[in-house]
Write an enzyme that holds these catalytic residues in place. Structure first.
Site, mmCIF file in Angstrom:
data_model
loop_
_atom_site.group_PDB
_atom_site.id
_atom_site.type_symbol
_atom_site.label_atom_id
_atom_site.label_comp_id
_atom_site.label_asym_id
_atom_site.label_seq_id
_atom_site.Cartn_x
_atom_site.Cartn_y
_atom_site.Cartn_z
ATOM 1 N N TYR A 1 41.267 56.428 46.521
ATOM 2 C CA TYR A 1 40.089 56.232 45.788
ATOM 3 C C TYR A 1 40.522 55.091 44.277
ATOM 4 O O TYR A 1 40.023 54.155 44.091
ATOM 5 C CB TYR A 1 39.192 57.232 45.465
ATOM 6 N N LYS B 1 39.516 51.544 43.435
ATOM 7 C CA LYS B 1 38.825 51.011 42.137
ATOM 8 C C LYS B 1 39.684 50.501 40.972
ATOM 9 O O LYS B 1 39.339 49.758 40.205
ATOM 10 C CB LYS B 1 38.286 52.272 41.825
#
Length: 246
Positions: A155, A159
């Site tokens: 993640y 990001k």
């Protein structure tokens, strides 16, 4: 409230949660709004109906942000059906979470495509429709600055790409008077991460304010950046996380 009268915005992943709050907020400020959804058609149509009830135009476009062609097509369709495009909000996201050794290459690719490639391709498509004063705003995560628990390596990888992309693109599009910014939410009360959920107490304990944020807190920040008052803010990373990263 920011005045977006006469503007058109596209919010990816706008059928629920933070994306839906952003779509509603931009419409309340006067913008016509297109939103994308992957599978939540009923929810997307509900947001469209709410926006239309405000007297604004709205459309929902099915698009998988992992598919570059669908991302670009959704941008072009929004501009074609609503007549222009002034604001792009790269909001669509997923939350892959497990020990990093367990991720497959397919899962890695999907996270990078949804978070990083979609923002790049969406911006490429959008700038062709934008004139002076255009806005590109991406939704990142406060976890990319401070990772308080495990399981979020993929993640954070996907990001974090938005941080560098935002700064570089702001520099590149500055001469065209198009601003590019990144908003980083923290724990936010949505159906995917409810403030009364199983993991909420641990998240609240990390905040300075002792509470979850609301989706509209993020939406208000986006609306400010999209409006006239945000014209001199570009290449910025604004964190909206109740002080988690303080």
């Amino acid at each position: 409230m920011s005045d977006l009268t006469g503007k058109v915005a596209l919010v990816t992943g706008g059928s629920r949660g933070i994306g839906a709050a952003i779509a509603r907020r931009l419409a309340a400020a006067g913008a016509d709004v297109a939103l994308t959804y992957q599978s939540a058609e009923t929810a997307a149509k509900s947001v469209v109906a709410e926006i239309e009830a405000l007297g604004r135009r709205a459309i929902a476009v099915r698009a998988d942000s992992a598919d570059a062609g669908e991302v670009a097509d959704s941008v072009h369709r929004a501009a074609a059906e609503l007549g222009r495009l002034d604001v792009l909000v790269n909001n669509a996201g997923i939350f892959p979470s497990k020990p990093f050794e367990e991720f497959t290459v397919e899962e890695i690719d999907r996270a990078l495509h949804v978070h990083a490639r979609a923002a790049f391709v969406g911006a490429q498509a959008a700038v062709g429709h934008m004139t002076e004063g255009g806005r590109i705003i991406s939704i990142g995560s406060n976890l990319t600055d401070h990772a308080p628990f495990g399981g979020i390596a993929l993640y954070n990888l996907s990001k974090s790409a938005l941080n560098g992309f935002t700064k570089a693109l702001a520099r590149e599009l500055g001469p065209r008077s198009i601003t590019v910014n990144l908003v980083q939410p923290g724990a936010t009360d949505t159906d995917m991460n409810p403030a009364d959920g199983e993991h909420a107490p641990n998240q609240v304990g990390l905040t300075a304010l002792g509470r979850f944020g609301a989706a509209d807190d993020v939406a208000a920040t986006v609306a400010f950046l999209a409006g006239p008052a945000g014209r001199s803010i570009t290449g910025a990373i604004l964190t909206v996380d109740s002080g988690t990263n303080a």
